[in-house]
Design a protein around this motif. Structure first.
Motif, mmCIF file in Angstrom:
data_model
loop_
_atom_site.group_PDB
_atom_site.id
_atom_site.type_symbol
_atom_site.label_atom_id
_atom_site.label_comp_id
_atom_site.label_asym_id
_atom_site.label_seq_id
_atom_site.Cartn_x
_atom_site.Cartn_y
_atom_site.Cartn_z
ATOM 1 N N ILE A 108 38.516 37.095 38.586
ATOM 2 C CA ILE A 108 39.648 37.755 37.666
ATOM 3 C C ILE A 108 39.330 39.581 37.709
ATOM 4 C CG2 ILE A 108 40.469 37.944 35.168
ATOM 5 C CD1 ILE A 108 39.218 35.110 34.793
ATOM 6 N N VAL A 109 40.199 40.081 37.971
ATOM 7 C CA VAL A 109 40.246 41.683 38.418
ATOM 8 C C VAL A 109 41.080 42.301 36.931
ATOM 9 C CG1 VAL A 109 39.811 41.623 40.819
ATOM 10 C CG2 VAL A 109 42.076 41.593 39.823
ATOM 11 N N VAL A 110 41.997 41.530 36.324
ATOM 12 C CA VAL A 110 42.580 41.995 35.215
ATOM 13 C C VAL A 110 42.789 41.093 34.077
ATOM 14 C CG1 VAL A 110 44.719 43.121 34.205
ATOM 15 C CG2 VAL A 110 44.113 43.477 36.414
ATOM 16 N N GLY A 111 42.049 41.364 33.026
ATOM 17 C CA GLY A 111 42.102 40.360 31.891
ATOM 18 C C GLY A 111 40.761 39.695 31.593
ATOM 19 N N ALA A 134 46.563 31.154 32.985
ATOM 20 C CA ALA A 134 47.388 31.068 33.907
ATOM 21 C C ALA A 134 47.171 32.307 34.733
ATOM 22 C CB ALA A 134 48.595 31.335 33.027
ATOM 23 N N PRO A 135 46.490 32.117 36.114
ATOM 24 C CA PRO A 135 46.407 33.185 36.671
ATOM 25 C C PRO A 135 47.396 33.606 37.826
ATOM 26 C CG PRO A 135 45.653 31.003 37.849
ATOM 27 C CD PRO A 135 46.045 30.695 36.617
ATOM 28 N N THR A 136 47.478 34.930 37.954
ATOM 29 C CA THR A 136 48.512 35.690 38.873
ATOM 30 C C THR A 136 47.860 35.956 40.053
ATOM 31 O OG1 THR A 136 50.055 35.917 37.121
ATOM 32 C CG2 THR A 136 50.252 37.373 39.174
ATOM 33 N N PRO A 137 48.040 35.815 41.008
ATOM 34 C CA PRO A 137 47.487 36.449 42.414
ATOM 35 C C PRO A 137 47.643 37.965 42.337
ATOM 36 C CG PRO A 137 48.829 34.502 43.249
ATOM 37 C CD PRO A 137 49.219 34.947 41.679
ATOM 38 N N TRP A 138 46.636 38.633 42.721
ATOM 39 C CA TRP A 138 46.406 40.048 42.879
ATOM 40 C C TRP A 138 47.566 40.710 43.873
ATOM 41 C CZ3 TRP A 138 44.482 44.470 40.778
ATOM 42 C CH2 TRP A 138 44.247 45.595 41.792
ATOM 43 N N GLU A 139 47.993 39.876 44.858
ATOM 44 C CA GLU A 139 48.735 40.442 46.047
ATOM 45 C C GLU A 139 50.184 40.217 45.163
ATOM 46 O OE1 GLU A 139 46.844 38.044 46.348
ATOM 47 O OE2 GLU A 139 45.197 38.845 47.780
ATOM 48 N N VAL A 140 50.643 39.585 44.490
ATOM 49 C CA VAL A 140 51.857 39.300 43.603
ATOM 50 C C VAL A 140 52.073 40.706 42.996
ATOM 51 C CG1 VAL A 140 53.275 38.260 42.255
ATOM 52 C CG2 VAL A 140 51.864 37.054 43.889
ATOM 53 N N THR A 141 51.089 41.241 42.130
ATOM 54 C CA THR A 141 51.247 42.291 41.383
ATOM 55 C C THR A 141 51.331 43.434 41.985
ATOM 56 O OG1 THR A 141 48.619 42.681 40.973
ATOM 57 C CG2 THR A 141 49.844 40.885 39.322
ATOM 58 N N GLN A 142 50.983 43.673 43.127
ATOM 59 C CA GLN A 142 50.897 44.881 43.862
ATOM 60 C C GLN A 142 52.282 45.386 44.415
ATOM 61 O OE1 GLN A 142 48.055 46.938 44.265
ATOM 62 N NE2 GLN A 142 47.718 45.394 42.722
#
Length: 413
Positions: free
Chosen positions: A391-394, A405-413
């Motif tokens: 987990i890098v955010v939150g 509910a995880p969101t991939p880091w690549e999607v947020t970039q």
């Protein structure tokens, strides 16, 4: 009185109240999700994690990381030190008769540092040699006396034997036999005395030889020479000064190679081996140097519980000085580690440093980690599974055991 403006003002006041004070209720009435759901980090606090888990999933951003083989290094602070240093001191008392050498002079092995006045030492050596020659001349005379005494003893024994046989046959008196026995005893005493004289002559040679050696050593002590090549750290003794035994002539240091001296903590000492390569960054713009570990102490310092470590570094141009501060990195066995963003590190309830990861079931788990190396791209750590969704955010808004509910880091970039 106009009633429409009053109704319009009342309606506007109600709308503003609902938009500002009762915004969650208003959003629920119009069918939209609360702002906290869109941005859970803005509303959710760590102590609310357990209650939130029972209501809805917290959104977090995760980054899938895989372990990589890296070369780990042990970091410690130390300083440079001369490979060899010696204080040259006088072994006898005399006046200096040589011109002084100035500090900073390059000294070659065997070069004269201080020359002292001979005085009467040369005469003492000549006298000792004369006494040795005299003692050596006494030995042949003493040996001749021993041989003469042995010959007289042999003759006396022959006469004694003859007198004894004649006495048995009645041709010699008892008095003659007793006289023969006395002659044998006197000859034996003479032999013993001659042998004692020979031993004394040989002892005289040994004493005279020792006196010669002492006189020669005294002369040799008058010239103080450098035992190895190096730099003169202090001026040598001034011309005309009196040096007592033990007085300082000069100090020489050897800076090629130069040593890096540091102290390994007991938690890191088993990671370093003799022969391991090391790199050091010298303070005050001294640059970087590379060398090899030559010594690791087997005994810890009783006060700091650290182990002395020495590293040899080539210094042909003598740019490295004795006593410079150095930040040392010693290579050790490689390790499997993950490169994580520094901001993703967090603490659990016990104050343990680690990372929060998401399991395949979307449940938060916590792994204590150990920092191996800090780089511009992130921090290399150990302690995670080979592949982990970190987990890098939150990560500060969830705790272990919470469903997210995880969101991939690549999607947020």
């Amino acid at each position: 009185m106009r009633i429409f403006p009053v109704l319009a003002a009342t309606a506007l006041a109600v709308i503003l109240y609902m938009a500002v004070i009762e915004r969650p209720t208003l959003m629920a009435l119009i069918g939209s999700a609360p702002e906290a759901e869109e941005n859970p980090e803005a509303e959710v606090k760590p102590e609310d994690g357990a209650a939130l888990a029972g209501k809805k999933k917290v959104k977090v951003v995760v980054k899938t990381l895989s372990a990589e083989q890296i070369d780990s290094a042990v970091v410690l602070r130390g300083q440079t030190a001369a490979a060899r240093q010696v204080e040259l001191r006088a072994e006898t008392t005399a006046v200096v008769v040589s011109e002084p050498l100035r500090k900073g002079t390059h000294i070659s092995e065997g070069q004269t540092m201080c020359r002292l006045e001979e005085g009467t030492r040369q005469s003492a050596l000549a006298q000792a040699r004369a006494e040795l020659a005299e003692a050596e001349s006494r030995v042949p005379e003493s040996e001749a006396r021993v041989e003469e005494a042995k010959a007289l003893l042999a003759e006396a024994k022959i006469n004694q034997n003859a007198s004894a046989r004649l006495n048995e046959d009645g041709f010699a008196s008892t008095t003659q036999l007793a006289s023969s026995d006395a002659a044998v005893a006197a000859a034996e005493a003479s032999v013993s005395s001659a042998q004692s004289g020979l031993r004394a002559a040989r002892s005289g040679i040994e004493a005279a030889t020792a006196a010669v050696a002492v006189a020669q050593a005294e002369l040799e002590h008058l010239v103080i020479k450098a035992p190895f090549s190096g730099l003169l750290e202090s001026d040598t003794a001034e011309l005309g000064s009196l040096l007592q035994a033990g007085a300082l002539c000069g100090t020489i240091i050897q800076l090629d190679p130069v040593k890096l001296v540091g102290f390994l903590p007991e938690t890191e000492v088993n990671r370093v081996r003799v022969g391991a390569m090391a790199r050091a960054r010298l303070a005050a713009g001294g640059g970087e140097v590379i060398g090899a570990v030559t010594f690791i102490s087997r005994s810890a310092d009783p006060e700091t519980r650290t182990f002395l470590t020495e590293i040899n570094v080539p210094n042909p141009e003598l740019k490295i000085r004795d006593g410079q501060t150095a930040e040392i990195l010693i290579s050790s066995d490689g390790a499997m580690a993950h490169l994580v963003p520094q901001s993703s590190l967090t603490l659990n309830a016990d104050g343990t440093l680690g990372l929060r990861v998401v399991t395949p079931d979307n449940i938060v788990d916590f792994y204590p980690v150990e920092i191996i190396r800090d780089t511009a791209d992130g921090i290399w750590v150990t302690g995670l599974p080979e592949t982990a969704d970190v987990i890098v955010v939150g990560q500060e808004y969830v705790i272990k055991g919470v469903e997210v509910a995880p969101t991939p880091w690549e999607v947020t970039q």
